[in-house]
Design a protein around this motif. Structure first.
Motif, mmCIF file in Angstrom:
data_model
loop_
_atom_site.group_PDB
_atom_site.id
_atom_site.type_symbol
_atom_site.label_atom_id
_atom_site.label_comp_id
_atom_site.label_asym_id
_atom_site.label_seq_id
_atom_site.Cartn_x
_atom_site.Cartn_y
_atom_site.Cartn_z
ATOM 1 N N PRO B 30 27.912 -33.060 11.601
ATOM 2 C CA PRO B 30 28.932 -32.080 11.187
ATOM 3 C C PRO B 30 30.353 -32.471 11.525
ATOM 4 N N SER B 31 30.575 -33.224 12.591
ATOM 5 C CA SER B 31 31.983 -33.397 12.962
ATOM 6 C C SER B 31 32.368 -34.844 13.191
ATOM 7 N N LEU B 133 37.752 -26.423 14.682
ATOM 8 C CA LEU B 133 36.326 -26.278 14.364
ATOM 9 C C LEU B 133 35.486 -27.200 15.249
ATOM 10 N N ASP B 134 35.989 -28.402 15.485
ATOM 11 C CA ASP B 134 35.264 -29.327 16.361
ATOM 12 C C ASP B 134 35.101 -28.736 17.748
ATOM 13 N N LEU B 135 36.134 -28.031 18.198
ATOM 14 C CA LEU B 135 36.066 -27.468 19.539
ATOM 15 C C LEU B 135 35.371 -26.116 19.542
ATOM 16 N N GLY B 136 34.919 -25.659 18.388
ATOM 17 C CA GLY B 136 34.152 -24.423 18.353
ATOM 18 C C GLY B 136 34.936 -23.201 17.934
ATOM 19 N N ALA B 137 36.203 -23.346 17.622
ATOM 20 C CA ALA B 137 36.980 -22.206 17.142
ATOM 21 C C ALA B 137 36.839 -22.147 15.628
ATOM 22 N N PHE B 138 36.334 -21.049 15.155
ATOM 23 C CA PHE B 138 35.945 -20.959 13.761
ATOM 24 C C PHE B 138 37.102 -20.501 12.871
ATOM 25 N N THR B 139 37.965 -19.679 13.393
ATOM 26 C CA THR B 139 38.979 -19.044 12.558
ATOM 27 C C THR B 139 40.106 -19.972 12.115
ATOM 28 N N LEU B 142 39.863 -21.787 8.718
ATOM 29 C CA LEU B 142 39.950 -20.999 7.486
ATOM 30 C C LEU B 142 41.380 -20.583 7.211
ATOM 31 N N TRP B 143 42.097 -20.258 8.267
ATOM 32 C CA TRP B 143 43.507 -19.932 8.062
ATOM 33 C C TRP B 143 44.270 -21.158 7.565
ATOM 34 N N ARG B 146 43.520 -21.745 3.976
ATOM 35 C CA ARG B 146 44.196 -20.746 3.158
ATOM 36 C C ARG B 146 45.619 -21.200 2.837
ATOM 37 N N LEU B 203 46.760 -18.701 18.211
ATOM 38 C CA LEU B 203 45.305 -18.814 18.259
ATOM 39 C C LEU B 203 44.862 -20.017 19.081
ATOM 40 N N PHE B 210 41.073 -23.745 24.912
ATOM 41 C CA PHE B 210 41.571 -24.873 24.122
ATOM 42 C C PHE B 210 42.324 -25.855 25.003
#
Lengths: 447, 380
Positions: B30-31, B133-139, B142-143, B146, B203, B210
């Motif tokens: 995945p990463s 995302l690699d570090l596990g933050a999902f949001t 997507l932002w 966008r 974030l 982080f």
């Protein structure tokens, strides 16, 4: 004889309710998570199956049921096949002790809290069996990680509940009157029903333990995140590192059992937090007398219990939303940071909490004020809130999570500026029309 | 229990000997940001040795250039670093122009800066988002996507393609701005600067977890950065003040000053922060271009069959990942005799094995993500 039959019926009603409720709650929770996270992330989430995609998870579960049962040929067969059951069974069983309403609980278990804690620590065996039996390196690392993690976080989870148990010793019925009943007073209760009852006695109907032990709730919740392998403690199944961790080789129904078990675990953690810290099914006007007066004995009981269940579920889902909120906000910790956080931060914190709570209850004499233990309770609540605020403010330093401002010695940058010798501008001719201020700007850039 | 003891392995009291584990990370993972394969030798969770295996996405891009006329080059170089095609095209067009001795009109040069900086923002958005995302933050991802989508929409209305734009031409650009494009761009820049960057900063930048995951992790020494010829945000985060736009300015960068975003820490957090700062700088550069955009033609008149004189050239631009350069030899025909692409991701990736040694598995992902490679660029 009549009592036995009643008990059996009571047990079966509760057990079936728990089983169905677990499946239903997990399905709803998955949908809720996808939808709420989608809203937080500026997207739609499931849309097409059912109204607003509400049937998406139902279809997903159906798909998982119909999938072929794949098995790795080199897997350790019995361990591999047995692991999902070992993971899933305690989840259903632990649900039995949760008091949803005055009627819907297995009241026989006066050791409810210990029972829950014991069952929730069986999960780790299932996870480790999955990691070991899959014969996959990612799964092995995931299984080992989760074993370390779940065992470590079990301790602060239990310790965070001790503060509440100590408070119930003071708040037990018969303990606060002018003549304390020494049989029940000063012992404390580990029965869910009694803990809920202690939070809604007639003279203090709103005395939820979150008001007296907010630190306990926060620590319990953090440990709950770790126990259920949720973000930011989702290392065992860290997608970006370990593909899917201990779940890597599972598919179909076996995977679904892990999946539903995980969401069931979340539900249980929230339900326990609701019962212990948020007053369980207590709500404004939570007096059965009001309903039996108006609707008769049976009707009143029925309506009252339905309302209680609804209130309990509302509180529980509010807590579950926090799970979702945390997941969509925080990145993941590293394995060593995770362990350090549990052993060097959470466990000392809970021990200090127990010490302070006990000292306050010991040294402030009872019956100082007119009614009950107002002073004792008020002081311990204020102290606990103060501790919570202190912990939040000093989180960075206490947790040792960050090295901001003081990088380790071997990380310090070398002294002196670094110079790069490069040729001047590339060999294109400069643009034809140049205004003076632009030329000045270009000069500044080269400098 | 008869165990042959290899040197370096200790035998415990029970007679068991511990062994290192070899873990194949990728190419399907995945990463690893594409099809990179890392052969990790692990001692528990600690990386002892790492061997990157590349080439899964090799398309022979340089050979393709030799078999296509100069006109057809931009379309192929789009796919090299597929997250910043506009910058690749700048590189290709600039190299051929230098070979032919053409100077594109000023308007074309300014347009190249504008789309190039927008592309840099888009590329950094992907880098930062996937890093989260690699570090596990999902949001964040997507932002980021966008906001990137708006840039791609603008590119689509400008060039006709969202992704492989094929917009640059030798001697200029293909189309002028459609009606309302500049207003749309300005609106995007305002919104991006006012809301998107602060949102991301909130974030990720101030997040304790982080910071804990990135600060002090994957430290690159400035001397090491020079020795490995690292460029781009990776080098600038280590305190190496090198930016092709400043040190060897090309096109309209000779008129538009660029502020180098430097950090001295050299760790993953610094690399992330340099990218964040560069997005702000790119917004500023876009605004400057919008203010000073000159009129005039967007392309010189050039023959359809380009036949540069015999000779060779080396032209580099500052891509989103570092110095991207093209070395070209012309034998006077319609086809390049030789083309060699210096891919920044490829060069930056070389430092990875040295960085990973001694880190945990979780850090492998953090460090790899912070170098921000694009496998299309690595393998070409």
């Amino acid at each position: 004889m009549n009592d036995v039959v009643q008990n059996i019926i009571h047990f079966f009603v509760t057990f079936l309710f728990s089983l169905l409720f677990l499946m239903g709650a997990a399905t709803i929770l998955v949908y809720l998570e996808r939808k709420v996270m989608a809203w937080m992330q500026d997207r739609y989430g499931p849309l097409h199956v059912g109204p607003h995609g509400a049937l998406q998870t139902v279809m997903d579960v159906a798909k998982l049921l119909l999938k072929e049962d794949l098995k790795v040929s080199s897997a350790d067969n019995p361990v591999y096949k047995f692991a999902p059951m070992v993971f899933f069974a305690p989840v259903i069983t632990a649900f039995v002790v949760i008091p949803f309403s005055p009627y819907m609980t297995a009241g026989a278990l006066s050791t409810g809290l210990i029972y829950y804690v014991a069952l929730s620590s069986i999960d780790v065996i299932g996870v480790f069996m999955a990691g070991w039996g899959s014969n996959n390196k990612y799964a092995l690392i995931g299984g080992l990680r989760s074993t370390a993690q779940m065992i470590s976080y079990e301790l602060p989870l239990i310790l965070s509940l001790v503060g509440v148990i100590m408070l119930t010793s003071v708040l037990a019925p018969g303990c606060t009157g002018p003549n304390p009943d020494l049989n029940t007073c000063g012992v404390g209760s580990i029965s869910f029903t009694q803990i809920v009852a202690a939070q809604m006695r007639p003279e203090s109907p709103w005395l939820w333990f979150v008001l007296l032990q907010p630190l306990g709730l926060v620590v319990y919740y953090i440990c709950g995140l770790a126990e259920t392998n949720r973000s930011p403690f989702d290392l065992p199944e860290a997608e970006s590192e370990l593909v899917a961790g201990y779940l890597t080789e599972y598919s179909g129904l076996r995977w679904a059992m892990f999946f539903l078990g995980e969401y069931g675990n979340m539900t249980i953690v929230s339900a326990v937090a609701t019962a212990i810290f948020l007053g369980g099914w207590s709500f404004p006007g939570a007096a059965i007398g009001f309903w039996t007066d108006h609707l008769g004995s049976f009707g009143g009981q029925l309506v009252f219990n339905i309302i209680c269940v609804a209130v309990f579920l509302a509180k529980m889902f509010a807590l579950l939303l926090v799970f979702i909120w945390v997941r969509s906000t925080l990145p993941r910790l590293r394995a060593d940071q995770l362990m350090r956080f549990a052993w060097l931060y959470l466990i000392p914190l809970t021990l200090v909490n127990i010490l302070v709570t006990g000292a306050l209850l010991l040294f402030i004499p009872p019956n100082t004020l007119v009614q009950g233990d107002v002073l004792r309770i008020a002081v311990s609540a204020v102290v606990n809130w103060g501790m919570l605020v202190f912990v939040i403010l000093s989180f960075r330093r206490l947790a040792g999570l960050t090295s901001k401002g003081k990088l380790p010695r071997w990380v310090r940058p070398a002294k002196g500026p670094v110079t790069v010798v490069t040729p001047a501008a590339q060999s294109q001719t400069p643009p034809t029309a140049q205004t003076p201020e632009l030329a000045a700007g270009a000069g500044a850039a080269r400098k | 229990m008869a165990t042959e003891v290899q040197p370096g392995y200790e035998v415990g009291p029970a007679g068991f000997r511990s062994e290192e584990m070899i873990l194949n990370m990728g190419p399907q993972h995945p990463s690893t940001h594409g099809v990179l394969r890392l052969v990790l030798v692990l001692d528990g969770e600690t990386v002892v040795q790492c061997t990157p295996v590349i080439g899964y996405l090799h398309r022979g891009m340089e050979k393709i250039f030799e078999n296509r006329p100069y006109m057809a080059g931009p379309r192929y170089i789009d796919n090299a670093d597929y997250l910043s095609p506009m910058l690749n095209e700048c590189c290709y067009a600039g190299a051929v122009e230098q070979l032919m001795g053409i100077e594109p009109p000023r308007r074309a040069q300014y347009i190249r800066v504008l789309v190039g900086e927008l592309e840099r923002i888009a590329s950094h958005l992907v880098a930062i988002g996937t890093y989260g995302l690699d570090l596990g933050a999902f949001t964040p991802v997507l932002w980021c996507f966008r906001d990137r989508e708006q840039i791609l929409d603008m590119f689509e209305s400008l060039s006709g393609h969202r992704f492989t734009h094929n917009y640059m031409r030798v001697g200029g650009v293909l189309y002028d701005f459609p009606k309302g494009w500049l207003e749309q761009c300005e609106k995007f820049l305002d919104k991006f600067e006012k809301t998107s960057i602060p949102e991301l900063e909130e974030l990720l930048t101030g997040n304790e977890i982080f910071e804990a995951r990135t600060q002090g992790v994957g430290y690159i020494d400035p001397q090491q950065a020079l020795a490995y010829a690292l460029t781009g945000p990776v080098a600038r985060a280590s305190g190496v003040p090198f930016d092709v736009r400043v040190n060897r300015p090309y096109g309209a960068y000779r008129e538009i000053p660029v502020n180098i975003k430097l950090r001295q820490d050299g760790d993953c957090f610094a690399r992330y922060k340099v990218r964040m700062d560069e997005m702000g700088e790119s917004v500023r550069l876009c605004r400057t271009v919008l203010d000073k955009l000159p009129g005039g033609p967007i392309s010189v008149r050039s023959p359809i069959a380009l036949r540069p004189p015999r000779g060779e050239t080396y032209f580099s631009v500052e891509s989103a990942r570092g110095e991207e350069s093209l070395y070209m030899i012309s034998d006077g025909s319609e086809y390049p005799y030789r083309a060699k692409l210096r891919a920044p991701s490829f060069v930056n990736l070389q430092v990875l094995p040295e960085l990973l040694r001694g880190h945990k598995i979780g850090d492998v992902i953090a460090i790899l993500g912070s170098i921000d490679i694009v496998l299309g660029d690595v393998d070409r």
